[in-house]
Design a protein around this motif. Sequence first.
Motif, PDB file in Angstrom:
ATOM      1  N   TYR A   3       0.815  -1.214   0.000  1.00  0.00           N
ATOM      2  CA  TYR A   3       0.000   0.000   0.000  1.00  0.00           C
ATOM      3  C   TYR A   3       0.848   1.263   0.000  1.00  0.00           C
ATOM      4  O   TYR A   3       0.522   2.231  -0.687  1.00  0.00           O
ATOM      5  N   LYS A  39      -5.647   0.804   2.387  1.00  0.00           N
ATOM      6  CA  LYS A  39      -5.860  -0.552   2.894  1.00  0.00           C
ATOM      7  C   LYS A  39      -7.302  -0.722   3.379  1.00  0.00           C
ATOM      8  O   LYS A  39      -7.952  -1.730   3.083  1.00  0.00           O
ATOM      9  N   HIS A  42      -9.609  -0.827   0.400  1.00  0.00           N
ATOM     10  CA  HIS A  42      -9.451  -2.104  -0.293  1.00  0.00           C
ATOM     11  C   HIS A  42     -10.221  -3.203   0.445  1.00  0.00           C
ATOM     12  O   HIS A  42     -10.976  -3.969  -0.171  1.00  0.00           O
ATOM     13  N   GLN A  43     -10.048  -3.265   1.736  1.00  0.00           N
ATOM     14  CA  GLN A  43     -10.735  -4.298   2.514  1.00  0.00           C
ATOM     15  C   GLN A  43     -12.255  -4.113   2.481  1.00  0.00           C
ATOM     16  O   GLN A  43     -13.002  -5.085   2.384  1.00  0.00           O
ATOM     17  N   TRP A  45     -13.976  -2.741   0.025  1.00  0.00           N
ATOM     18  CA  TRP A  45     -14.445  -3.143  -1.300  1.00  0.00           C
ATOM     19  C   TRP A  45     -14.434  -4.665  -1.459  1.00  0.00           C
ATOM     20  O   TRP A  45     -15.318  -5.233  -2.099  1.00  0.00           O
ATOM     21  N   ALA A  64     -11.361  -5.014  -6.338  1.00  0.00           N
ATOM     22  CA  ALA A  64     -11.471  -4.175  -5.147  1.00  0.00           C
ATOM     23  C   ALA A  64     -10.334  -3.161  -5.084  1.00  0.00           C
ATOM     24  O   ALA A  64     -10.542  -2.005  -4.693  1.00  0.00           O
ATOM     25  N   MET A  65      -9.127  -3.566  -5.471  1.00  0.00           N
ATOM     26  CA  MET A  65      -7.993  -2.642  -5.465  1.00  0.00           C
ATOM     27  C   MET A  65      -8.198  -1.526  -6.485  1.00  0.00           C
ATOM     28  O   MET A  65      -7.908  -0.356  -6.204  1.00  0.00           O
ATOM     29  N   ALA A  68     -10.691   0.819  -4.930  1.00  0.00           N
ATOM     30  CA  ALA A  68     -10.089   1.542  -3.811  1.00  0.00           C
ATOM     31  C   ALA A  68      -9.142   2.629  -4.314  1.00  0.00           C
ATOM     32  O   ALA A  68      -9.132   3.744  -3.781  1.00  0.00           O
TER      33      ALA A  68
END
Length: 101
Positions: A3, A39, A42-43, A45, A64-65, A68
């Motif tokens: 990240y 982070k 990301h989590q 999503w 998801a990344m 994010a």
Amino acid sequence: MMYKTICLSLLEQRPQLYDQLQTNRQLLPTLNRLSAELKALHQAWIQELQATRPGSDTQIASEAMELALADLQDRLPADSETEAQAFLDEAMAFLRHTPPA
């Protein structure tokens, strides 16, 4: 996941903001804050995508990344001095209210 490396790259794409953060010795604290935010995004999503549609974990993590990163980039100012100063002021206010780890 790297990240901090991703966030550093985002900041380097905005040279005025990067230089201003570096000059004011706020590059590392800002980088730490942005990487924690990335982070968390990301989590969040990942959880959202897993709940709404099944798929491979790798595919969901990648998507998801991307989402994010888009969210984080929308929050970063463009590379103008006014927006960079506003971002720096916001980062400084955040750091003043955050207890040391």
